[in-house]
Enzyme design. Structure first.
Site, PDB file in Angstrom:
ATOM      1  N   GLU A 139      47.905  33.755  42.158  1.00  0.00           N
ATOM      2  CA  GLU A 139      47.522  34.792  41.192  1.00  0.00           C
ATOM      3  C   GLU A 139      47.952  36.189  41.640  1.00  0.00           C
ATOM      4  OE1 GLU A 139      43.468  34.643  39.990  1.00  0.00           O
ATOM      5  OE2 GLU A 139      43.550  32.533  39.400  1.00  0.00           O
ATOM      6  N   GLU A 152      38.437  38.431  43.366  1.00  0.00           N
ATOM      7  CA  GLU A 152      38.540  36.979  43.452  1.00  0.00           C
ATOM      8  C   GLU A 152      39.780  36.544  42.685  1.00  0.00           C
ATOM      9  OE1 GLU A 152      36.691  33.901  41.223  1.00  0.00           O
ATOM     10  OE2 GLU A 152      35.283  33.548  42.850  1.00  0.00           O
TER      11      GLU A 152
END
Length: 674
Positions: A187, A178
């Protein structure tokens, strides 16, 4: 960050009061210590308090979707699961549980079959990696608490540092992760997955999530309101938009972007970051306000693309390794293959909240008027801007042709001179009247001032590094004003001259729910992490929780239960010192109080008619973050004549921290948090 011992971490941090980097020894004892299985932390700086881990773990919709998808993937034959970015280890434990359940369901029933070559005899394992040491230790503790220590191998590394045969063996056939932000890619999702599929995963390995799709919706800005336009096509990378609902032209447009995760290959298990009103069949029980993933808004800079009812524009999206960028073109440009205008100007790199603040006419006028008045009252003044305010810098230079302005710009550093030069030229000012040092004000010496003393010391105050922190972190201005006392003339003007800590009691059910303490998360014990993650609600201990930085207008439902009140004042004309305050606040509206929002009103001149407030403005955007003190147990308040809240606060001049206590006279038992 470096490890100094079994229970100690040597951590570099930014001292919010001084702006200096410093190394501190942090004790993070994340092993079981008592029968309550509490995760102990003597780390007082809240390393993980400002993260969104609590909000994610309180997101029931997200947790259930991941658990369902992991169970499905494991049931399809996964034997080795790799969890990248383990966090608290929740996904790893889900995978380990699913593997055990799958193994138990197909385990041979008679002893004579135990030596068979059935799939039940194939080893099943979970490997998880987490590179952030505090989170690694947190995951290690939770694995132990949940008796999963032998089921999950936890590796303190980045995934791109791992090697098959050393950190995991064999290569994994299922990846769970995730590593997603509100824009999806920020990210490092793409390079991380590319490396994993090339070096860590077996051919044909599955992934949870399996697919992500970005959706966009055009909106127009008219009279300060945003109106969403009808979509003709919602394909992820090239959206054609038409507008049948409007009969005249509109100027100003933006793009609202969200994404949807398909957690399984068939697309039957999904999760969306769209607001609840945009979801076709929302899970109304669990689809609530959340902070960890937000909708993203993109503003278009082109002024020649007027939105016209019945005409079509093309929204084009391009992505690189870590971001997605959008552009708008007319249909004729696309059909003629007209190249895009690649001309750019030197622009200041600012975050949306900063753009919103500077875009406020009242704010700009209040600040520039205060600076201009002070500068014009001085003869050939030497003006020193100690923070990152270009607005203060240019205003001081524009107000007096004989002024000389020195800007510290500690957060802009090497970019500062270019920004100031561009702004000066754009305003018809001589760039040579401005000097940018690009360092912290406490390092300033009389030599750098050419042995002159400062006539006007000023700030907004705005320190770029503190945009996401509580508003009183900008009190670094008071520390720097004190450190520079010997460099000021006797009658030096100080802008701002005072700060006023203000507050209001609020009904904040969505924010409180997102930060409440954890107990059981999808069947796994998580109460051990409440102190470390800064949980604020239903804590089993009386210890005070943190004050977190939020923009109240973005926190879901909210309602003011009291009038705004003054708690304490800071006088910048005198040296830095401790300040205390206490106030009894009458209850204005009956309701449940989940916390108190706090902010600073900056008094820009002694006349007090020049004040910049960083407080909430109801449901309208204020762009400032407030400090929100959430209560351990919400208080039911009654709007009675003799009913009030007592709010107290203490400012610590050695750390810049403010501690706040709240108690209610009408509660059955006083709930003191101070």
């Amino acid at each position: 960050m470096a490890e100094t011992g079994k229970d100690c971490v040597l951590q570099q941090r930014l001292n919010p009061l001084t702006g200096e980097s410093e190394w501190v020894v942090v004790t993070l004892r994340l092993d079981l210590e008592d029968s309550n299985d509490q995760c102990k932390s003597t780390e007082k700086e809240g390393t993980l308090w400002q993260t969104t881990y609590l909000d994610m773990l309180n997101d029931v919709e997200r947790n259930r979707a991941y658990d369902k998808a992991i169970r499905k993937a494991v049931s399809q034959g996964a034997r080795h699961v790799l969890d990248i970015g383990a966090g608290t280890g929740l996904l790893s434990m889900m995978a380990a549980r699913a593997m055990k359940e799958s193994y138990d369901s197909c385990r041979p029933q008679s002893n004579e079959n135990l030596e068979s070559t059935s799939t039940a005899s194939v080893p099943r394992r979970v490997t998880a990696c987490e590179c952030y040491l505090p989170m690694f230790r947190l995951a290690r503790t939770l694995l132990k608490v949940n008796s999963m220590g032998s089921s999950v191998r936890l590796v303190l590394k980045r995934s791109d540092e791992m090697k098959v045969g050393i950190d995991l063996s064999p290569a994994a056939d299922l990846l769970v992760s995730e590593i997603l932000d509100s824009e999806l890619l920020g990210e490092g999702l793409i390079p991380t997955l590319r490396h994993a599929h090339t070096h860590l995963l077996a051919p044909g390995a599955r992934s949870v999530p399996h697919r992500a799709t970005i959706y966009a919706q055009k909106a127009i800005i008219s009279g300060g309101a945003v109106t969403y336009l009808a979509l003709r096509n919602k394909s992820p990378m090239d959206c054609a938009l038409d507008f049948p609902t409007f009969g005249k032209d509109y100027l100003g447009s933006l793009l609202l972007c969200t994404w949807v995760l398909d957690l399984d290959e068939e697309g039957t298990i999904s999760y969306s970051t769209a607001p609840v009103w945009a979801v076709t069949e929302p899970d109304t029980d669990n689809h609530c306000w959340k902070d960890h993933w937000k909708q993203c808004v993109w503003f278009f800079q082109r002024n020649d693309l007027t939105v016209v009812a019945g005409k079509t524009q093309i929204v084009q999206a391009l992505h690189d390794e870590i971001s997605v960028k959008y552009g708008v073109r007319s249909k004729s440009e696309v059909e003629s293959q007209q190249p895009r205008d690649q001309t750019t100007s030197y622009e200041l790199d600012m975050r949306p909240q900063r753009i919103g603040i500077l875009g406020n006419n009242v704010y700009r006028r209040t600040l520039t008027d205060a600076v201009s008045l002070a500068v014009r009252q001085k003869n050939s003044p030497l003006c020193l801007v100690v923070d990152d305010s270009i607005l203060c810098t240019i205003s001081a230079g524009a107000a007096n042709v004989d002024s000389h302005v020195i800007a510290m710009f500690p957060g802009l550093k090497a970019d500062g001179p270019s920004y100031v030069k561009a702004a000066a030229v754009a305003n018809g000012l001589d760039p040579n009247r401005f000097q940018v040092l690009g360092e912290k004000a406490v390092h300033l010496s009389s030599v750098k001032l050419n042995n002159r003393k400062v006539d006007l010391l000023m700030a907004e105050p705005y320190y770029r590094a503190y945009e996401d922190l509580q508003p009183w972190r900008q009190l670094r201005f008071w520390f720097e004003r004190t450190a520079l006392s010997s460099l000021l003339v006797d009658n030096a003007a100080i802008i701002p001259c005072r700060g006023i800590l203000r507050g209001v009691a609020l009904f904040l059910p969505d924010l409180w729910r997102s930060r409440k303490s954890l107990s059981n998360v999808e069947g796994f014990e998580h109460s051990s992490v409440n102190k470390v993650l800064g949980a604020c609600g239903e804590l089993p201990y009386a210890e005070d929780g943190p004050i977190l930085a939020y923009s109240v207008w973005q926190c879901g439902q909210s309602k003011e239960l009291t009038d705004c009140f003054t708690l304490m004042e800071f006088d910048f004309t005198i040296p830095l010192q401790a300040v205390e305050g206490s106030v009894q606040v009458p209850i204005l509206t009956s309701g449940v109080c989940h916390g108190v929002a706090l902010w600073i009103d900056w008094v820009m001149s002694e006349s007090q008619d020049s004040i910049i407030s960083t407080g909430p403005t109801g449901s309208a955007p204020s762009y400032w973050k407030q400090g929100v003190k959430l209560l351990n147990v919400p208080l039911k308040l009654e709007a009675e004549k003799d009913s009030y809240l007592r709010v107290s606060a203490v400012f610590d001049p050695t750390s810049g921290d403010i501690k706040v206590g709240v108690e209610s006279e009408t509660a059955e038992a006083r709930n003191s948090l101070f």
